[in-house]
Design a protein around this motif. Structure first.
Motif, PDB file in Angstrom:
ATOM      1  N   ALA A  59       3.835  -9.696  -7.520  1.00 30.56           N
ATOM      2  CA  ALA A  59       2.723  -9.141  -8.305  1.00 30.56           C
ATOM      3  C   ALA A  59       1.887  -8.205  -7.442  1.00 30.56           C
ATOM      4  O   ALA A  59       1.485  -7.123  -7.883  1.00 30.56           O
ATOM      5  N   LEU A  60       1.630  -8.617  -6.223  1.00 27.03           N
ATOM      6  CA  LEU A  60       0.841  -7.805  -5.304  1.00 27.03           C
ATOM      7  C   LEU A  60       1.555  -6.497  -4.973  1.00 27.03           C
ATOM      8  O   LEU A  60       0.957  -5.417  -5.020  1.00 27.03           O
ATOM      9  N   PHE A  61       2.844  -6.573  -4.661  1.00 28.09           N
ATOM     10  CA  PHE A  61       3.588  -5.360  -4.308  1.00 28.09           C
ATOM     11  C   PHE A  61       3.773  -4.437  -5.516  1.00 28.09           C
ATOM     12  O   PHE A  61       3.801  -3.216  -5.367  1.00 28.09           O
ATOM     13  N   THR A  62       3.886  -5.011  -6.712  1.00 30.06           N
ATOM     14  CA  THR A  62       3.936  -4.189  -7.919  1.00 30.06           C
ATOM     15  C   THR A  62       2.664  -3.363  -8.015  1.00 30.06           C
ATOM     16  O   THR A  62       2.702  -2.154  -8.277  1.00 30.06           O
ATOM     17  N   LEU A  63       1.547  -3.999  -7.788  1.00 26.88           N
ATOM     18  CA  LEU A  63       0.251  -3.318  -7.834  1.00 26.88           C
ATOM     19  C   LEU A  63       0.142  -2.255  -6.748  1.00 26.88           C
ATOM     20  O   LEU A  63      -0.259  -1.115  -7.008  1.00 26.88           O
ATOM     21  N   ILE A  64       0.510  -2.615  -5.536  1.00 29.09           N
ATOM     22  CA  ILE A  64       0.403  -1.677  -4.407  1.00 29.09           C
ATOM     23  C   ILE A  64       1.217  -0.412  -4.665  1.00 29.09           C
ATOM     24  O   ILE A  64       0.716   0.709  -4.507  1.00 29.09           O
ATOM     25  N   PHE A  65       2.469  -0.576  -5.092  1.00 29.30           N
ATOM     26  CA  PHE A  65       3.310   0.607  -5.296  1.00 29.30           C
ATOM     27  C   PHE A  65       2.906   1.388  -6.545  1.00 29.30           C
ATOM     28  O   PHE A  65       3.076   2.610  -6.595  1.00 29.30           O
ATOM     29  N   GLY A  66       2.314   0.710  -7.525  1.00 32.40           N
ATOM     30  CA  GLY A  66       1.763   1.420  -8.673  1.00 32.40           C
ATOM     31  C   GLY A  66       0.592   2.298  -8.264  1.00 32.40           C
ATOM     32  O   GLY A  66       0.496   3.469  -8.673  1.00 32.40           O
ATOM     33  N   VAL A  67      -0.290   1.755  -7.440  1.00 30.73           N
ATOM     34  CA  VAL A  67      -1.442   2.529  -6.951  1.00 30.73           C
ATOM     35  C   VAL A  67      -0.972   3.688  -6.070  1.00 30.73           C
ATOM     36  O   VAL A  67      -1.489   4.811  -6.176  1.00 30.73           O
TER      37      VAL A  67
END
Length: 146
Positions: A59-67
Motif C-alpha cells: 500500500a505504501l509503495f503504491t502510494l509512493i510510485f503514484g505520487v
C-alpha cells in the motif's frame, strides 16, 4: 526508458500485490465471524495479522510510485487532470477502507467483534467497486469538469 514508465510499472505491480491482500483479508473476516471454535479463531487471528502486515508495504509503495508519477507529469498537468482528482477521491476511500481493516483486525484480536458475517461480505465488495472506478478513470481519463 523513462523514469515515468518505471514509476508506472512499479505502481501497477504494488497495486496488484496490495489488492491481493485487500480482497482476501475481508474474506478472512467473514470466516472468522462465522466460527465458534476458539482454535479456529486463533488461527484466523494469526492469518489476519500476518496478511495485513504483509500487504501494508505494498500500500505504501503504491502510494509512493503514484505520487512520483504525478510529480513526473508536473503540477500544470495535475491541475488540469480532473479525472485524476476524481480517481484520488476513490483512492482516499480505498486507503480509509484499508485503515479500517486494521481496526477490525484489532477487534478480532481482542475478541471484540460485534459484526455479522453478512457485514463483512458487504465490506468485502467495497474495494471491488472502488477498483472499478479507479481503473475506468485511469484508462478512460474522462473530461470531468471541463
Amino acid at each position: 526508458m523513462s523514469a515515468l514508465l518505471i514509476y508506472k510499472a512499479l505502481h501497477i505491480f504494488f497495486l496488484i500485490a496490495w489488492f491481493a491482500g485487500i480482497f482476501y483479508l475481508p474474506r478472512l473476516f467473514v470466516y472468522h465471524a462465522e466460527t465458534n471454535s476458539e482454535d479456529v479463531s486463533e488461527l484466523f487471528k494469526a492469518m489476519e495479522r500476518r496478511l495485513i502486515y504483509f500487504v501494508s508495504p505494498f500500500a505504501l509503495f503504491t502510494l509512493i510510485f503514484g505520487v512520483l508519477m504525478i510529480m513526473e507529469y508536473g503540477m500544470a498537468w495535475f491541475k488540469m487532470s480532473y479525472w485524476l482528482h476524481a480517481k484520488l477521491v476513490l483512492v482516499i476511500l480505498l486507503y480509509a477502507h484499508f485503515g479500517y481493516c486494521y481496526t477490525i483486525v484489532k477487534q478480532f484480536k481482542r475478541d471484540q467483534n460485534t459484526r455479522s458475517p453478512r457485514f463483512y461480505r458487504i465490506f468485502n465488495e467495497i474495494p471491488v467497486i472502488l477498483l472499478i472506478g479507479i481503473i475506468f478513470l485511469a484508462v478512460l481519463k474522462p473530461a470531468i469538469g471541463s
